[in-house]
Design an enzyme around this catalytic site. Structure first.
Site, short mmCIF file in Angstrom:
data_model
loop_
_atom_site.label_atom_id
_atom_site.label_comp_id
_atom_site.label_asym_id
_atom_site.label_seq_id
_atom_site.Cartn_x
_atom_site.Cartn_y
_atom_site.Cartn_z
N ALA A 9 -8.32 8.85 -15.68
CA ALA A 9 -8.16 7.70 -16.61
C ALA A 9 -7.30 7.76 -17.71
CB ALA A 9 -9.49 7.08 -16.77
N SER A 141 -1.90 3.52 -1.87
CA SER A 141 -0.24 3.41 -2.07
C SER A 141 0.13 2.86 -0.93
CB SER A 141 0.00 4.71 -2.53
OG SER A 141 1.57 4.72 -2.37
N TYR A 154 1.85 12.88 0.42
CA TYR A 154 1.28 11.78 -0.28
C TYR A 154 0.88 10.70 0.85
CZ TYR A 154 0.82 8.53 -4.40
OH TYR A 154 0.26 7.79 -5.27
N LYS A 158 -2.86 9.30 1.20
CA LYS A 158 -3.23 7.76 0.85
C LYS A 158 -3.56 7.27 2.00
CE LYS A 158 -2.56 7.97 -3.57
NZ LYS A 158 -3.93 7.94 -4.55
#
Length: 243
Positions: A9, A141, A154, A158
């Site tokens: 965050a 994603s 990746y 995801k």
């Protein structure tokens, strides 16, 4: 005290989601970061300036023991605290064509997004089940749905996150806990700062990159009571590039 834990965050999409959850739902925000404390403090400052509350929570999502220790320590110090929302946002990229993807880069990417989701969800799920309410939002994603050349690691991370979202949602729906995934396309953030925006936006029907705030609006809706009957969904936010 009703809280939201947002991993990764300190910047980008994670920061925007932390701010929006505070603003819209009046949640106390647990701002997770792994290394960039200054950026995490900036997120906290932005939340406080807008009239919200929050605190930093330091751990690396890849380290299951560290995640568990940090969450347990927080509960010990906040016996009245409830983590009502978990946003599994932390993720990294180590892009390369598959023949040149090292085992180290493969593990780093999968362990951050996919194992990180496991570690963080495991740390809070028992209490969510006991309190019979909760929202788990996984930031996936476009890569996890469509597959993107040069992002096999990746895409795998995801894609696994998306499949886990669908399975877990069915296990815990009866306890009033929803589990959904958001699949952003090209979003203006630190992660896409090195991409050729002018070239890539031509691929997008909306003819632009998305903004982190637009992802945050969706996360805020999914975390709200308005989305109580939505679970197991993967919601695209990509300007029409893939549906």
């Amino acid at each position: 005290m009703k809280c939201a834990l947002v991993t990764g965050a300190s910047r980008g999409i994670g920061r925007a989601i932390a701010q929006q959850l505070s603003q819209d739902l009046n949640l106390h925000i647990l701002i997770n970061y792994a290394s960039n404390k200054a950026a995490a403090e900036e997120t906290l400052s932005l939340i406080q300036q807008a009239g919200g509350t929050g605190e930093l929570m330091h751990f690396d999502v890849k380290d299951g023991a560290a995640v568990k220790a940090a969450v347990e320590n927080w509960y010990t110090n906040n016996p009245e605290g409830i983590i009502h929302v978990l946003v599994n946002n932390a993720g990294i990229t180590k892009d390369n064509l598959f023949p040149w993807v090292t085992e180290e880069d493969w593990d780093a990417v999968l362990n951050t997004s996919l194992k990180g989701m496991y570690n963080c969800t495991q740390a809070i799920i028992q209490r969510m089940l006991r309190q019979r309410s909760g929202r788990i939002i996984n930031i996936a994603s476009l890569s996890g749905l469509k597959g993107v050349p040069g992002q096999t690691n990746y895409s795998a991370a995801k894609g696994g996150m998306i499949a886990a979202t669908k399975a877990l949602s069915q296990e815990i729906a009866k306890r009033n806990i929803t589990v959904n995934a958001i699949a952003p396309g090209f979003i203006e953030s630190d992660m896409t700062s090195e991409l050729d925006m002018n070239e890539l936006k031509r691929m997008v029907p909306a003819n632009r990159f998305g903004k982190v705030e637009e992802v945050a609006y969706l996360a805020s809706f999914l975390a709200s009571d308005k989305a109580a009957y939505i679970t197991g969904e993967v919601i695209n936010i990509n300007g029409g590039i893939y549906a």
